[in-house]
Design a protein around this motif. Structure first.
Motif, PDB file in Angstrom:
ATOM      1  N   UNK A  39       1.041  -0.969  -0.036  1.00  0.00           N
ATOM      2  CA  UNK A  39       0.444   0.198  -0.062  1.00  0.00           C
ATOM      3  C   UNK A  39       1.205   1.369   0.342  1.00  0.00           C
ATOM      4  N   UNK A  40       0.341   2.316  -0.218  1.00  0.00           N
ATOM      5  CA  UNK A  40       1.194   3.456  -0.277  1.00  0.00           C
ATOM      6  C   UNK A  40       2.228   3.967   1.006  1.00  0.00           C
ATOM      7  N   UNK A  41       3.198   4.345   0.341  1.00  0.00           N
ATOM      8  CA  UNK A  41       4.123   3.970   2.048  1.00  0.00           C
ATOM      9  C   UNK A  41       5.123   5.705   2.761  1.00  0.00           C
ATOM     10  N   UNK A  71      -4.409   7.175   7.802  1.00  0.00           N
ATOM     11  CA  UNK A  71      -3.318   7.497   7.113  1.00  0.00           C
ATOM     12  C   UNK A  71      -3.562   8.526   6.018  1.00  0.00           C
ATOM     13  N   UNK A  72      -4.547   8.859   5.341  1.00  0.00           N
ATOM     14  CA  UNK A  72      -5.043  10.083   4.336  1.00  0.00           C
ATOM     15  C   UNK A  72      -4.167  11.498   4.908  1.00  0.00           C
ATOM     16  N   UNK A  73      -5.099  11.223   6.149  1.00  0.00           N
ATOM     17  CA  UNK A  73      -5.195  12.638   6.740  1.00  0.00           C
ATOM     18  C   UNK A  73      -4.420  12.987   7.441  1.00  0.00           C
ATOM     19  N   UNK A  74      -3.424  12.127   7.957  1.00  0.00           N
ATOM     20  CA  UNK A  74      -1.980  11.774   8.409  1.00  0.00           C
ATOM     21  C   UNK A  74      -0.883  12.305   7.907  1.00  0.00           C
ATOM     22  N   UNK A  75      -1.077  11.977   6.492  1.00  0.00           N
ATOM     23  CA  UNK A  75      -0.091  12.563   5.601  1.00  0.00           C
ATOM     24  C   UNK A  75      -0.203  13.342   5.118  1.00  0.00           C
ATOM     25  N   UNK A  86       4.298  11.409  14.607  1.00  0.00           N
ATOM     26  CA  UNK A  86       5.250  10.160  13.512  1.00  0.00           C
ATOM     27  C   UNK A  86       5.084   8.762  14.050  1.00  0.00           C
ATOM     28  N   UNK A  87       4.619   8.630  15.129  1.00  0.00           N
ATOM     29  CA  UNK A  87       4.508   7.331  16.024  1.00  0.00           C
ATOM     30  C   UNK A  87       3.244   7.191  15.254  1.00  0.00           C
ATOM     31  N   UNK A  88       1.941   7.893  15.785  1.00  0.00           N
ATOM     32  CA  UNK A  88       1.072   7.791  14.855  1.00  0.00           C
ATOM     33  C   UNK A  88       0.875   7.031  13.345  1.00  0.00           C
ATOM     34  N   UNK A  89       1.770   7.853  12.547  1.00  0.00           N
ATOM     35  CA  UNK A  89       1.745   7.334  10.985  1.00  0.00           C
ATOM     36  C   UNK A  89       2.122   6.043  10.848  1.00  0.00           C
ATOM     37  N   UNK A  90       3.498   5.478  11.934  1.00  0.00           N
ATOM     38  CA  UNK A  90       4.044   3.997  11.908  1.00  0.00           C
ATOM     39  C   UNK A  90       2.896   3.581  12.169  1.00  0.00           C
ATOM     40  N   UNK A  91       2.237   3.774  13.361  1.00  0.00           N
ATOM     41  CA  UNK A  91       1.041   3.016  14.153  1.00  0.00           C
ATOM     42  C   UNK A  91      -0.099   2.296  12.602  1.00  0.00           C
ATOM     43  N   UNK A  92       0.043   3.591  12.012  1.00  0.00           N
ATOM     44  CA  UNK A  92      -1.937   3.079  11.563  1.00  0.00           C
ATOM     45  C   UNK A  92      -1.643   2.410  10.215  1.00  0.00           C
ATOM     46  N   UNK A  93       0.410   2.144   9.371  1.00  0.00           N
ATOM     47  CA  UNK A  93       0.427   1.774   8.736  1.00  0.00           C
ATOM     48  C   UNK A  93       0.495   0.289   9.087  1.00  0.00           C
ATOM     49  N   UNK A  94       1.259   0.027  10.057  1.00  0.00           N
ATOM     50  CA  UNK A  94       1.357  -1.292  10.247  1.00  0.00           C
ATOM     51  C   UNK A  94      -0.250  -2.543  11.153  1.00  0.00           C
ATOM     52  N   UNK A  95      -1.396  -1.726  11.337  1.00  0.00           N
ATOM     53  CA  UNK A  95      -2.182  -2.318  12.012  1.00  0.00           C
ATOM     54  C   UNK A  95      -3.141  -2.232  10.533  1.00  0.00           C
TER      55      UNK A  95
END
Length: 570
Positions: free
Chosen positions: A6-8, A484-488, A512-521
């Motif tokens: 998915x988008x990185x 993810x889109x909104x955090x980006x 930064x933590x929210x972005x990485x966490x959302x991506x992993x989830x």
């Protein structure tokens, strides 16, 4: 294998901050003053020449002092480390590192007894033995507690008293009101980067206010949790994921980000409540309190054999499902049958806290709902507490030892801090004795490529709302994609003015933590432990029995890989 299907996301690799205006040096720098940081600093003081202990506000402000229930260890004659191990592995839902758990449960009793020798006053039985109780997921009474429900405060008090006793020792320095900004790296043997210190911002006056550099031969991060990423949490205001975010920016491996524990019984104060919320310890259920729904019906016996004492993820999910079924935004904790005298004696802190909000634990059904409580993931470390960056250790909630797997067993966290801080202190001392790495000079740390980042403090509530609605208690593909889109786009949003200061740095770390966490989830398409996907409600050992490991590569690209575990799942 890579799972970047998915988008990185891309993140900044350094915080916008003034250049360091002062420099100090130590053999080992310890960042954080909870049970893990204090234990590491006190043991290191006896093993190395100079230790610098850095804490974000004051010594007793971390998460340790808020721990109510207790510390788990096989102290009873009828208990055993093997039984403690078995309960931990079950709670971790197939993802625990068994070697790390074995270290925890076998070394744990000795570490607890050392706390007693240091001066920690645990509650006692009439016969003088340490009083033990039971919490969710444990099949034995093995939770030692102090002051009824003030265990963390008592442990913190004892450790700080020990530190104060050596406050004037030239071998240890305490630096309060200091927030870590970046992990500094420099050239190591054979060109491999090593951690050589941190940059800090100190709130104060004199030669060490503002941004400075603390240079050292090893760095120990004990910065606590990520609770303030969410709108509602039991974590203190200092828990803004500073250590995990700094490690991310330094390219250090982070594991199990998606496994977030939501405590089942947090006082529900309405939809407008934000920040740290009052926790009602699992020990209250351990003593016999029950959960009932909006109709007054008990529901946990039909969910799990341990009923109200099932592992926390089981109870939290059951509460959320029951809330949905009854159209309510909370359930109730019923401790009325335990009696005022017992509750006042056993849970004085909780009784007083509830009274401050107008609730009487002995007379009222108390409204509760799950809220973020603990992060099982963090900076990936080996059994010695060493991260993927040479010279950088992590311990406590900011670390990922593999002890907790997908879900922490109740009261294992304080024990983890004790056991692995002890291991880190010994390893760091051996490393210095055996290697005699040279002292670093102010111009040694290497410049870091990539984008500088600084978000306005006004973005904090936006980040928290997105984390709560995306990788919150219940997760879906659509909800995670929206988050993810909104955090980006937040870093590019021109709203708000960002000036380098504590609020802006914390907001940037939370993002930064929210972005990485959302991506992993979003990547883990199953339900396991603290990760609950409504669109993938089943555990999937065939495809997902393993851990997701995340790090920043290049100039800030988030790279996530999946590492399957071997052996038979529990």
């Amino acid at each position: 294998m890579s799972v970047a299907n998915r988008p990185v996301p891309h993140l900044g690799t350094r915080l916008a901050a003034p250049a360091p205006g002062w420099t100090t040096q130590a053999d080992v720098i310890v960042v954080g003053s909870g049970i893990a940081g204090l234990t590491a600093a006190l043991r290191l003081r006896r093993r190395v020449d100079r230790v610098l202990l850095v804490t974000k506000t004051v010594l007793d402000s971390g998460s340790t002092r808020w721990a109510q229930g207790g510390i788990a260890a096989a102290l009873a004659p009828e208990d055993s480390p093997q039984e403690h191990l078995d309960d931990t592995l079950v709670a971790g839902v197939g993802l625990c590192d068994e070697d790390a758990v074995r270290a925890l449960v076998t070394e744990g009793p000795a570490r607890v007894r050392e706390l007693v020798a240091l001066g920690a006053n645990f509650d006692r039985t009439p016969e003088g033995e340490i009083a033990l109780t039971r919490e969710g997921g444990h099949h034995r009474d093995r939770i030692a507690h102090a002051g009824g429900d003030a265990t963390g405060a008592e442990i913190s008090r004892a450790l700080i008293a020990a530190l104060e006793a050596v406050r004037h020792d030239p071998g240890i320095e305490v630096l309060e009101h200091a927030v870590v900004l970046e992990i500094l790296t420099g050239p190591g043997p054979r060109g491999v980067p090593v951690a050589c210190g941190v940059t800090l911002h100190v709130i104060g006056e004199g030669s060490r206010d503002g941004v400075g550099a603390a240079l050292g031969r090893s760095v120990v991060l004990a910065t606590g949790g990520i609770g303030q990423v969410f709108s509602s949490t039991t974590n203190p205001k200092e828990a803004t994921g500073d250590g995990v975010a700094a490690a991310l920016r330094a390219g250090v491996e982070i594991a199990d980000l998606e496994f977030v524990q939501f405590h089942p019984t947090v006082l529900w104060l309405g939809h407008a409540a934000r920040g740290q919320q009052p926790l009602i310890s699992e020990a209250v259920r351990g003593e016999g309190a029950l959960l009932v729904d909006a109709n007054g019906e008990r529901f946990m016996p039909a969910v799990h054999e341990l009923a109200e004492l099932a592992p926390r993820d089981v109870v939290a999910k059951a509460i959320v499902r029951r809330m949905a079924a009854t159209g309510s935004d909370h359930v109730f904790l019923d401790a009325r049958h335990l009696g005022r005298e017992f509750l006042d004696r056993r849970f004085p802190t909780i009784v007083a806290a509830l009274a401050g909000h107008g609730f009487n634990l002995a007379e009222d059904l108390v409204p509760v709902a799950p809220a973020q409580h603990y992060h099982s993931g963090g900076i990936r470390v080996d059994p010695r507490g060493h991260s993927s960056l040479s010279g950088l250790y992590a311990v406590g909630e900011c670390s990922c030892t593999g002890v907790h797997g997908a879900n922490r067993l109740a009261s294992n966290s304080l024990l983890e801090g004790l056991v692995f801080a002890h291991r880190i202190a010994d390893d760091a001392a051996r490393r210095l004795d055996g290697d005699r790495i040279r002292q670093y000079e102010p111009d040694d740390p290497s410049a870091r490529a990539g984008r500088e980042v600084l978000l306005p403090a006004t973005a904090r509530t936006v980040v928290q709302k997105l984390a709560s609605s995306g990788p919150g208690v219940i997760r879906t593909a659509d909800g995670l994609a929206h988050a993810a889109q909104a955090l980006a786009v937040i870093p590019d949003d021109p709203k708000g003015v960002a000036v380098p200061s504590l609020a802006e740095w914390e907001t940037s770390n939370l993002h930064a933590v929210a972005t990485a966490l959302t991506h992993a989830a979003a990547l883990r398409t199953e339900t396991r432990g603290g990760h609950y996907r409504e669109d993938f409600p089943d555990r999937d050992d065939e495809h997902w029995r393993g851990r997701l490991v995340t790090r920043l590569v290049g100039v800030g690209e988030l790279e996530t890989t999946f590492e399957p575990l071997t052996g038979e799942p529990l």
